[in-house]
Design an enzyme around this catalytic site. Structure first.
Site, PDB file in Angstrom:
ATOM      1  N   SER A 210      40.188  37.457  36.233  1.00  0.00           N
ATOM      2  CA  SER A 210      41.600  37.116  36.416  1.00  0.00           C
ATOM      3  C   SER A 210      41.754  36.320  37.698  1.00  0.00           C
ATOM      4  O   SER A 210      40.939  36.433  38.624  1.00  0.00           O
ATOM      5  CB  SER A 210      42.448  38.394  36.496  1.00  0.00           C
ATOM      6  N   TYR A 227      43.739  46.842  39.421  1.00  0.00           N
ATOM      7  CA  TYR A 227      43.479  45.629  38.643  1.00  0.00           C
ATOM      8  C   TYR A 227      42.788  44.579  39.513  1.00  0.00           C
ATOM      9  O   TYR A 227      41.793  43.968  39.097  1.00  0.00           O
ATOM     10  CB  TYR A 227      44.796  45.096  38.099  1.00  0.00           C
TER      11      TYR A 227
END
Length: 323
Positions: A210, A227
């Protein structure tokens, strides 16, 4: 196929002239324009019609060259997180370029529906229910895939979750869930797929990280520390594996998507009006990624076009990370 009629004089560079982009394929092709309405293709001068059309033989040649680089006919691709979002889109792209596809996720009903859709494109598709964070599930899934296809050429690790919260508010269970799916699941899939790739001395592994592996959110309601950490770990795993398995003709690369609408974002970031306004304002592209816009990079890393590329990370974010 149509090309723009060239009327500008070519540069005097021997057998080559100015670089032109060839039709909708966007392939750089050096060519000299001897006269209006003609182009040099290789050693031949060929006419371009008044409508800007080139001969069918050249169009077919170009399509064949593209498929030589990006075509996946005869390959078997395994896609985790295939029940929705970017994973399902990638599975459709693999099928469109000729690959047979194993669809791996927890929601079997969605996988079966997607498999039926892909079979309609003329490829084989196998839905496999699996929780990638559980080793027994992964071992059984890979065994089933090998029994059905006999090989795995491409592994796209897309399964992931975005657990909200910072280190002060996250529970240990929430932290573990993020790491289990985003990192442990990737490790387990590679653990059981890589030996088969090494045996055949061929493999393309694409890990979805990401943009948030290196960028974070300042607004507290958008904090996602687990995350951030897990997606940074994906980059580290990618580099380590790339160095280890290059000698086995296995490439390992990662992709850092920016903002795309998916199950992960549609009820979080896309519902945060201030964030979306900021994102559209700051991003050079002035918008989030559209459906299918990650597929080009996935296909590149999954095909012969990237045969000498390994350990690399490409960010696909419309320029958000450069401003």
């Amino acid at each position: 196929m149509r090309v723009r009629r060239q009327t500008v004089p070519a540069r005097n560079t021997g057998n080559f002239g100015s670089e032109r982009f060839f039709g909708e394929f966007g392939i750089p092709r050096r060519m000299v324009v001897p006269a209006a309405g003609q182009i040099r293709f290789g050693k031949e001068i060929v006419p371009v019609s008044e409508e800007g059309r080139i001969p069918r033989s050249i169009e077919d040649f170009l399509k064949a060259k593209i498929m030589d680089l990006f075509g996946l006919k005869g390959r078997v691709a395994v896609v985790t997180g295939a029940s929705s979002g970017l994973g399902a889109d990638a599975a459709r792209a693999y099928a469109a370029y000729g690959a047979d596809v194993a669809l791996v996720a927890r929601r079997k009903e969605r996988l079966e529906s997607l498999a039926e859709e892909l079979r309609g494109k003329g490829v084989k598709a196998l839905p496999v229910a699996c929780d990638v964070s559980r080793e027994d599930d992964v071992r059984a899934a890979v065994e089933r895939i090998m029994d059905y296809f006999g090989r795995v050429d491409i592994l796209l690790n897309d399964a992931g979750v975005a657990v909200p919260g910072g280190v002060e508010t996250l529970t240990a269970e929430e932290w573990d869930r993020s790491m289990d799916i985003n990192v442990r699941g990737m490790f387990l899939m590679c653990k059981y797929v890589v030996p088969h790739m090494r045996e055949r001395r061929y493999g393309k592994i694409v890990n979805i990280s990401s943009v948030n592996a290196t960028l974070a959110d300042k607004v507290p309601e958008l904090w996602r520390h687990a995350y951030n950490a897990s997606k940074a770990a994906v980059k580290g795993l990618t580099v380590g594996m790339a160095a280890s398995y290059a000698a086995d003709n296995i490439t390992v690369n990662s992709i850092g998507p920016g903002l795309f609408e998916s199950e992960m974002t549609e009820n979080t970031l896309f519902r945060h009006e201030a964030f979306m306004q900021m994102y559209d304002t700051l991003t050079p592209a002035s918008r989030p990624g559209a459906k299918g816009e990650l597929n080009g990079t996935i296909l590149y890393f999954s095909s012969q076009a990237s045969s000498y590329v390994t350990g690399q990370h490409i960010i696909v974010d419309g320029g958000f990370s450069i401003v």
